[in-house]
Motif scaffolding. Structure first.
Motif, PDB file in Angstrom:
ATOM      1  N   PRO A   2       7.453 -11.115   8.447  1.00 31.50           N
ATOM      2  CA  PRO A   2       8.745 -10.900   9.113  1.00 31.50           C
ATOM      3  C   PRO A   2       8.755  -9.849  10.224  1.00 31.50           C
ATOM      4  O   PRO A   2       9.689  -9.833  11.020  1.00 31.50           O
ATOM      5  N   VAL A   3       7.745  -8.973  10.289  1.00 31.33           N
ATOM      6  CA  VAL A   3       7.789  -7.961  11.358  1.00 31.33           C
ATOM      7  C   VAL A   3       6.689  -8.189  12.401  1.00 31.33           C
ATOM      8  O   VAL A   3       6.338  -7.285  13.152  1.00 31.33           O
ATOM      9  N   LYS A   4       6.195  -9.412  12.466  1.00 32.55           N
ATOM     10  CA  LYS A   4       5.016  -9.646  13.314  1.00 32.55           C
ATOM     11  C   LYS A   4       5.296  -9.505  14.817  1.00 32.55           C
ATOM     12  O   LYS A   4       4.356  -9.396  15.593  1.00 32.55           O
ATOM     13  N   PHE A   5       6.581  -9.530  15.212  1.00 31.71           N
ATOM     14  CA  PHE A   5       6.861  -9.360  16.641  1.00 31.71           C
ATOM     15  C   PHE A   5       7.350  -7.947  16.959  1.00 31.71           C
ATOM     16  O   PHE A   5       7.808  -7.679  18.069  1.00 31.71           O
ATOM     17  N   SER A  16       0.824  -1.209   0.000  1.00 35.51           N
ATOM     18  CA  SER A  16       0.000   0.000   0.000  1.00 35.51           C
ATOM     19  C   SER A  16       0.857   1.258   0.000  1.00 35.51           C
ATOM     20  O   SER A  16       0.401   2.324  -0.397  1.00 35.51           O
ATOM     21  N   GLY A  17       2.094   1.118   0.493  1.00 37.82           N
ATOM     22  CA  GLY A  17       2.939   2.295   0.669  1.00 37.82           C
ATOM     23  C   GLY A  17       2.924   2.779   2.108  1.00 37.82           C
ATOM     24  O   GLY A  17       3.626   3.713   2.468  1.00 37.82           O
ATOM     25  N   VAL A  64       8.025  -1.707   4.779  1.00 39.90           N
ATOM     26  CA  VAL A  64       9.190  -2.314   5.443  1.00 39.90           C
ATOM     27  C   VAL A  64       9.275  -3.801   5.082  1.00 39.90           C
ATOM     28  O   VAL A  64      10.356  -4.327   4.802  1.00 39.90           O
ATOM     29  N   VAL A  65       8.121  -4.465   5.042  1.00 38.32           N
ATOM     30  CA  VAL A  65       8.118  -5.882   4.655  1.00 38.32           C
ATOM     31  C   VAL A  65       8.634  -6.019   3.218  1.00 38.32           C
ATOM     32  O   VAL A  65       9.444  -6.900   2.920  1.00 38.32           O
ATOM     33  N   ALA A  66       8.202  -5.123   2.333  1.00 42.16           N
ATOM     34  CA  ALA A  66       8.665  -5.178   0.938  1.00 42.16           C
ATOM     35  C   ALA A  66      10.183  -5.012   0.894  1.00 42.16           C
ATOM     36  O   ALA A  66      10.883  -5.798   0.250  1.00 42.16           O
ATOM     37  N   PHE A  70       3.638 -18.107  -1.457  1.00 35.81           N
ATOM     38  CA  PHE A  70       3.533 -17.440  -0.155  1.00 35.81           C
ATOM     39  C   PHE A  70       2.862 -16.079  -0.296  1.00 35.81           C
ATOM     40  O   PHE A  70       2.953 -15.437  -1.337  1.00 35.81           O
ATOM     41  N   LEU A  71       2.242 -15.658   0.804  1.00 33.97           N
ATOM     42  CA  LEU A  71       1.658 -14.320   0.867  1.00 33.97           C
ATOM     43  C   LEU A  71       2.360 -13.579   2.010  1.00 33.97           C
ATOM     44  O   LEU A  71       2.351 -14.054   3.157  1.00 33.97           O
ATOM     45  N   ALA A  72       2.983 -12.457   1.695  1.00 31.20           N
ATOM     46  CA  ALA A  72       3.637 -11.679   2.755  1.00 31.20           C
ATOM     47  C   ALA A  72       2.652 -10.660   3.293  1.00 31.20           C
ATOM     48  O   ALA A  72       1.828 -10.112   2.551  1.00 31.20           O
ATOM     49  N   GLN A  73       2.748 -10.412   4.600  1.00 30.57           N
ATOM     50  CA  GLN A  73       1.842  -9.437   5.209  1.00 30.57           C
ATOM     51  C   GLN A  73       2.605  -8.573   6.207  1.00 30.57           C
ATOM     52  O   GLN A  73       3.493  -9.049   6.899  1.00 30.57           O
TER      53      GLN A  73
END
Ligand code: XMP
Length: 326
Positions: free
Chosen positions: A175-178, A43-44, A50-52, A139-142
């Motif tokens: 990757p940033v879920k924590f 989305s930007g 950051v995930v991108a 995979f789907l990144a979120q």
């Protein structure tokens, strides 16, 4: 409630800790993904950006980013996503111009929750259609962050309902879920994302759609987008920026006057409302003082936008008003 943050994860407050986190995640992502492809709705906003950036570092073109322009983004946002991710980071980015599709679906709809539902559902439809065109996605990144896990029934969650359809149920890469928001920002900065992306104020998923009050029309939406850009520019000159600052444009007109050849002519125009609030949790919000000079600078530019003849300042606190107008 999901998994808890590992106790071994130190709070990421500086570049060294961010670099250690990035190295660890890059290795982790490579191990999880192998040579498969990952899809991400970009989305930007801070989290998806950051995930991108992390995934681009880890797997390069195996990441496919999809940026859906639903016509309700702020001025310059789609352009910045393309500039940063496609031009600077050489990402595999699919840009979808879905503006007409969203605005056609929203035409004549004035109920705020119906508008939210249409925007949310149409977003999933567009994203799923793009995914269906791609081969070999595994995979789907979120951009899930830790407060999303902790506050899954929190103040923001009630706005964003609805899960993913079966066609999008890939294994997740999160990757940033924590991480807490401030940590995501430190990591984003170290990954080289621009400051105005990393320190961006919160922006609702339905975007300008819930600020173009009532049934959205293209002319009022364009006026709102211009006014919002003016308010952001003026507020960002201040030594301290409020937590959230934006405009709303109610669906009402009031009398204006302009002089043509020395003769006053009355006409009907819109009123733009400026809103700036401070909060820690969005449950309650206060209204910070804005220098009169800044307000005048906003007014002078905003009343020049075609169709606009009034500038108002919404000083209401939450409660009694909500932060958004809808
Ligand atoms: P309210 O208006 O409920 O807003 O006081 C509280 C916070 O939530 C944001 N907000 C949304 N965020 N989808 C979102 O992702 C939405 O539909 C939505 N509605 C409100 C609002 O911007 C504020 O930060």
């Amino acid at each position: 409630m999901g998994e808890l943050r590992p106790e071994s994860l130190e709070r990421i407050t500086n570049e060294t800790l961010a670099n250690a986190f990035i190295d660890e995640q890059v290795a982790e992502i490579r191990k999880q993904v192998g040579d498969k492809k990952v899809l991400l709705a970009l989305s930007g906003g801070v989290d998806s950006s950051v995930v991108a950036a992390l995934l681009i570092k880890a797997i390069g073109k195996q990441l496919v980013c999809v940026h859906v322009n639903h016509g309700l983004l702020r001025k310059g946002e789609p352009e910045q996503v393309i500039e940063v991710f496609k031009n600077q980071m050489d990402a595999n980015l699919i840009y979808v111009d879905a503006v007409d599709r969203f605005l056609d679906k929203l035409a004549g709809v004035s109920d705020p929750e119906k508008k939210r539902k249409i925007i949310g559902a149409e977003f999933i439809n567009v994203f799923a259609e793009e995914a269906a065109k791609l081969d070999g996605i595994s995979f789907l990144a979120q951009g899930t962050i830790y407060p999303d896990i902790l506050e899954s029934d929190g103040v923001k969650a009630h706005h964003n309902v609805g899960g993913l359809p079966e066609s999008l149920q890939f294994a997740l890469v999160e990757p940033v879920k924590f991480l807490y928001k401030d940590e995501v920002r430190v990591v984003g900065k170290v990954l080289g994302l621009p400051d105005n992306m990393v320190y961006r104020q919160p922006f609702p998923g339905p975007g300008l759609g819930v600020r173009c009050v009532g049934a959205i029309t293209r002319d009022r939406l364009e006026a709102l987008r211009e006014a919002d850009a003016i308010v952001r520019e003026e507020i960002e000159k201040l030594p301290e920026t409020p937590w959230q600052y934006f405009c709303a444009i109610p669906d009402i007109q009031s009398t204006g006057i302009k002089y043509v050849n020395g003769k006053g002519e009355r006409y009907m125009g819109w009123a733009v409302v400026m809103r700036a609030v401070n909060t820690t949790d969005a449950v309650a919000a206060t209204v910070p003082e804005i220098p009169f000079k800044s307000l005048c600078a906003m007014r002078d530019k905003i009343v020049q936008i075609p169709g606009v003849n009034r500038f108002l300042w919404d000083m209401s606190e939450k409660p009694v008003a909500t932060i958004e107008w809808e």
